[in-house]
Motif scaffolding. Structure first.
Motif, PDB file in Angstrom:
ATOM      1  N   THR A 196       0.832  -1.206   0.000  1.00 43.14           N
ATOM      2  CA  THR A 196       0.000   0.000   0.000  1.00 43.14           C
ATOM      3  C   THR A 196       0.867   1.257   0.000  1.00 43.14           C
ATOM      4  O   THR A 196       2.098   1.199   0.088  1.00 43.14           O
ATOM      5  CB  THR A 196      -0.909   0.016   1.235  1.00 43.14           C
ATOM      6  OG1 THR A 196      -0.083   0.052   2.414  1.00 43.14           O
ATOM      7  CG2 THR A 196      -1.808  -1.203   1.276  1.00 43.14           C
ATOM      8  N   ASN A 211      -0.797  -4.610  -7.093  1.00 39.80           N
ATOM      9  CA  ASN A 211      -0.672  -4.252  -5.685  1.00 39.80           C
ATOM     10  C   ASN A 211      -1.716  -3.181  -5.368  1.00 39.80           C
ATOM     11  O   ASN A 211      -2.671  -2.992  -6.135  1.00 39.80           O
ATOM     12  CB  ASN A 211       0.739  -3.754  -5.372  1.00 39.80           C
ATOM     13  CG  ASN A 211       1.727  -4.884  -5.151  1.00 39.80           C
ATOM     14  OD1 ASN A 211       1.791  -5.459  -4.070  1.00 39.80           O
ATOM     15  ND2 ASN A 211       2.509  -5.210  -6.183  1.00 39.80           N
ATOM     16  N   ASN A 212      -1.530  -2.477  -4.254  1.00 39.96           N
ATOM     17  CA  ASN A 212      -2.467  -1.416  -3.858  1.00 39.96           C
ATOM     18  C   ASN A 212      -1.756  -0.070  -3.755  1.00 39.96           C
ATOM     19  O   ASN A 212      -2.078   0.748  -2.899  1.00 39.96           O
ATOM     20  CB  ASN A 212      -3.127  -1.768  -2.516  1.00 39.96           C
ATOM     21  CG  ASN A 212      -3.969  -3.025  -2.591  1.00 39.96           C
ATOM     22  OD1 ASN A 212      -4.637  -3.270  -3.603  1.00 39.96           O
ATOM     23  ND2 ASN A 212      -3.937  -3.829  -1.533  1.00 39.96           N
ATOM     24  N   PHE A 213      -0.778   0.164  -4.622  1.00 43.44           N
ATOM     25  CA  PHE A 213      -0.107   1.458  -4.645  1.00 43.44           C
ATOM     26  C   PHE A 213      -1.095   2.565  -5.017  1.00 43.44           C
ATOM     27  O   PHE A 213      -2.012   2.349  -5.823  1.00 43.44           O
ATOM     28  CB  PHE A 213       1.044   1.451  -5.652  1.00 43.44           C
ATOM     29  CG  PHE A 213       2.277   0.745  -5.174  1.00 43.44           C
ATOM     30  CD1 PHE A 213       3.164   1.383  -4.317  1.00 43.44           C
ATOM     31  CD2 PHE A 213       2.558  -0.558  -5.579  1.00 43.44           C
ATOM     32  CE1 PHE A 213       4.315   0.737  -3.879  1.00 43.44           C
ATOM     33  CE2 PHE A 213       3.697  -1.211  -5.145  1.00 43.44           C
ATOM     34  CZ  PHE A 213       4.576  -0.564  -4.290  1.00 43.44           C
ATOM     35  N   SER A 214      -0.889   3.757  -4.464  1.00 46.65           N
ATOM     36  CA  SER A 214      -1.739   4.907  -4.770  1.00 46.65           C
ATOM     37  C   SER A 214      -0.875   6.158  -4.870  1.00 46.65           C
ATOM     38  O   SER A 214       0.344   6.099  -4.694  1.00 46.65           O
ATOM     39  CB  SER A 214      -2.810   5.080  -3.678  1.00 46.65           C
ATOM     40  OG  SER A 214      -2.189   5.283  -2.417  1.00 46.65           O
ATOM     41  N   ASN A 266      -2.874  -1.064 -10.227  1.00 46.23           N
ATOM     42  CA  ASN A 266      -2.739  -0.409  -8.935  1.00 46.23           C
ATOM     43  C   ASN A 266      -3.742   0.742  -8.893  1.00 46.23           C
ATOM     44  O   ASN A 266      -4.743   0.705  -9.621  1.00 46.23           O
ATOM     45  CB  ASN A 266      -1.309   0.100  -8.737  1.00 46.23           C
ATOM     46  CG  ASN A 266      -0.344  -1.001  -8.328  1.00 46.23           C
ATOM     47  OD1 ASN A 266      -0.320  -1.421  -7.177  1.00 46.23           O
ATOM     48  ND2 ASN A 266       0.462  -1.469  -9.279  1.00 46.23           N
ATOM     49  N   ASN A 272      -5.083   1.762 -13.920  1.00 45.02           N
ATOM     50  CA  ASN A 272      -4.799   2.679 -12.830  1.00 45.02           C
ATOM     51  C   ASN A 272      -5.772   3.855 -12.914  1.00 45.02           C
ATOM     52  O   ASN A 272      -6.834   3.736 -13.560  1.00 45.02           O
ATOM     53  CB  ASN A 272      -3.345   3.162 -12.896  1.00 45.02           C
ATOM     54  CG  ASN A 272      -2.363   2.154 -12.330  1.00 45.02           C
ATOM     55  OD1 ASN A 272      -2.230   2.009 -11.123  1.00 45.02           O
ATOM     56  ND2 ASN A 272      -1.649   1.452 -13.208  1.00 45.02           N
TER      57      ASN A 272
END
Length: 611
Positions: free
Chosen positions: A106, A127-130, A151, A174
């Motif tokens: 994250t 993944n959970n990248f923001s 993501n 995204n």
């Protein structure tokens, strides 16, 4: 080599290994911190009591590729739920591959990722990248594969055009927005930005990628999508356009009347002053003993160059500047150069180099050549033949001037310096000139030189003065050969004293010798000539004593560069500087050998990273 000398060399080598291991200890602590942040509660065997580069105690997902430094970290499908600590990760300065696909990481990708200066492969898919893609990411000049798809990245993408070697960019699924920035699309092999919020025109990709690479972005237009970017003008906009045309003609009429009045006033003033100016010219002619030639000197108290544009061949006519085809300086005139501020950049035995700044803000490099016995026609023909051969990594001549006493050549000025400065100038830890970058410079330069040799073989035009200071770094930080063909045959620089043959039997083989010296500079980090020491002679002596490892730059050894491939490149260099010209390979063969080494190096990196 006697016992004492061998003992000293062994001691130095032991100290070097100790330094490498101490750096690894620092990296171990940083990597453990990285693991604690990205995988709270599970260290996966990463601890200070073990060695990540020892095959019996290696850490989960870590590979050192036979060196003392961590090269690859692959942690796919491990249910990682923490955050990405780039500040700790990048203290492992030799890291080249990081893969975290199919986890639950994250938070944002930190700006500190740019400190992983050797990184070539970055995989963060699913993944959970923001947050935004860090603006510092394009500083990773060695990056080849970047995959961040699936993501929640948002915001606009930074400009990736400076990463000239990027082969893969995957960012589909995204929340990215804005326009698609410029990439080196001619180099990209894989590209996908579908299912985002991009808008505006798609950059020209020449149908290199399918429509599916851009779908799911309602605001995008242009090929390969079916919706065009330009909409037909509305009726209201047409009325405004017509109104603007009427106003244009009205104001143009007023301007024309004013111009006529001004011309009448100027004409009357010139007619009144003409007799006086004629007398002054005659007086000046009578006191001049000989016509002046083109020169470049600095006025006292300033950096403005002062040129005389009177040609010694035709004292009463202006010298002419021949401008070749160039989008940089369309319409350039000789007077523009002569009036522009100039700065002395360097002097050499073959001439002087100036940096000239035009009124438009464009910077040019002006080379003033001396002691080159070519007639005006021969010089003109030579410049025209070179101008007909174009390669993106060879700096073209923009314009030239020639008289009996002076020869000037004009180039685009490059601000990123030369290979010589990169190798031997001041450097800091964040801008290390690593093995991959050096090998890339060697491959690109060899390919460009091979092309020029092939195209100009029948004309007998080689470079003639090839050296690391004549290999510049262009705006994309790629090597660019400058001053090609500026040496006449009888002016070729002498080869090293180790050469036992005349260097005029094959002018192209002299270029190959010079290129071999550049390879030695890349491998050793040493100057070609330093206080009487000759690099070629020194390398031969070290290799003859079978201490080949001593040849290589300690920065490359500390980095953990492949000794096998360094030795292979050294063998290419030794073939190039063979004292017998007949035994030297041609430039095309040299390029093929270096590209083969580069391909082997690439395969070793991606063997287990390509998913």
């Amino acid at each position: 080599m006697d016992f004492v000398q061998k003992w000293i060399v062994f001691a130095m080598f032991f100290v070097l290994l100790t330094m490498v291991n101490s750096e690894t200890e620092e990296a171990k602590r940083a990597l453990i911190q990285f693991m604690n942040n990205i995988s709270p509660g599970n260290s996966w065997g990463w601890n200070l009591a073990s060695d990540p580069c020892n095959t019996t105690t290696s850490w989960k997902g870590v590979d050192c590729l036979g060196s003392q430094s961590v090269k690859k970290i692959i942690l796919d499908q491990l249910n990682l739920t923490g955050v990405f600590d780039a500040g700790s990760l990048c203290l492992a300065r030799s890291l080249q591959v990081i893969s975290l696909n199919d986890n639950k990481v994250t938070g944002e990708l930190p700006q500190e990722i740019s400190k992983c200066s050797h990184l070539t492969h970055l995989y963060l898919q699913r993944n959970n990248f923001s947050g935004n893609v860090p603006a510092s990411l394009p500083k990773l000049g060695n990056l080849k594969r970047l995959a961040i798809s699936n993501n929640a990245f948002s915001g606009e993408l930074p400009d990736f055009s400076r990463i000239s070697g990027l082969l893969t960019f995957l960012a589909e699924n995204n929340k990215l927005s804005g326009t698609i920035p410029e990439f080196k699309f001619s180099n990209l092999q894989d590209f996908n930005v579908s299912n985002n919020n991009f808008s505006g025109p798609i950059p020209t990709v020449d149908r290199q990628f399918p429509t599916t690479s851009f779908l799911g972005n309602p605001g995008l237009c242009g090929e390969p999508l079916s919706n065009p970017c330009q909409a037909p003008p509305t009726q209201e906009s047409s009325k405004k356009k017509n109104g603007s045309k009427k106003q244009y003609f009205i104001y143009s009429g007023y301007a024309a009347i004013g111009l006529v009045i001004i011309l009448l006033v100027v004409f009357k003033a010139i007619k009144t002053r003409k007799p006086k100016e004629t007398n002054n010219v005659k007086k000046s002619d009578s006191t001049s003993s000989k016509p002046s030639s083109v020169s470049s000197e600095f006025k006292n108290g300033g950096n403005r160059s002062e040129y005389s544009i009177t040609s010694p061949d035709h004292p009463k006519t202006s010298a002419s500047l021949i401008v070749l085809s160039s989008p940089v300086v369309n319409g350039l005139k000789f007077e523009d150069l002569l009036k522009a501020p100039a700065e002395l950049v360097g002097r050499g035995k073959n001439g002087t180099l100036y940096k000239v700044t035009l009124n438009s803000g464009i910077n040019l490099a002006v080379k003033r050549i001396k002691d080159w016995e070519l007639s005006r026609d021969e010089f003109k023909n030579r410049m025209q033949m070179i101008d007909q051969v174009k390669h993106k990594n060879v700096l073209p001549v923009i314009a030239y001037y020639c008289s009996q006493q002076e020869k000037l050549l004009v180039y685009e000025f490059h601000h990123n310096g030369s290979l010589f400065k990169l190798l031997h100038g001041s450097q800091n830890g964040e801008e290390m000139f690593d093995w991959g970058s050096r090998l890339n410079v060697a491959a690109i330069t060899a390919n460009a030189l091979a092309f020029m040799h092939w195209e100009l073989k029948n004309d007998g035009i080689a470079h003639g003065n090839l050296k690391s200071s004549n290999i510049l770094l262009n705006k994309d930080l790629e090597p660019c050969i400058s001053e090609y063909g500026l040496m006449a045959i009888n002016n070729f620089p002498s080869e090293s004293e180790s050469s036992i043959e005349s260097n005029d039997s094959d002018i192209f083989k002299s270029d190959i010798y010079s290129f071999g010296l550049i390879l030695l500079e890349l491998l050793t980090g040493k100057l070609v000539h330093n206080r009487g020491s000759d690099l070629a002679r020194w390398v031969h002596s070290v290799v003859r004593e079978e201490w080949t490892a001593e040849v290589f730059d300690k920065a490359l050894i500390s980095e953990g560069a492949s000794e096998e491939r360094m030795v292979n490149l050294l063998q290419v260099a030794l073939k190039c500087i063979n004292p017998s010209q007949d035994e030297r390979p041609n430039m095309n063969q040299v390029a093929e050998m270096i590209i083969s080494i580069q391909e082997d190096d690439e395969k070793s990196l991606i063997n287990s990273a390509e998913l």
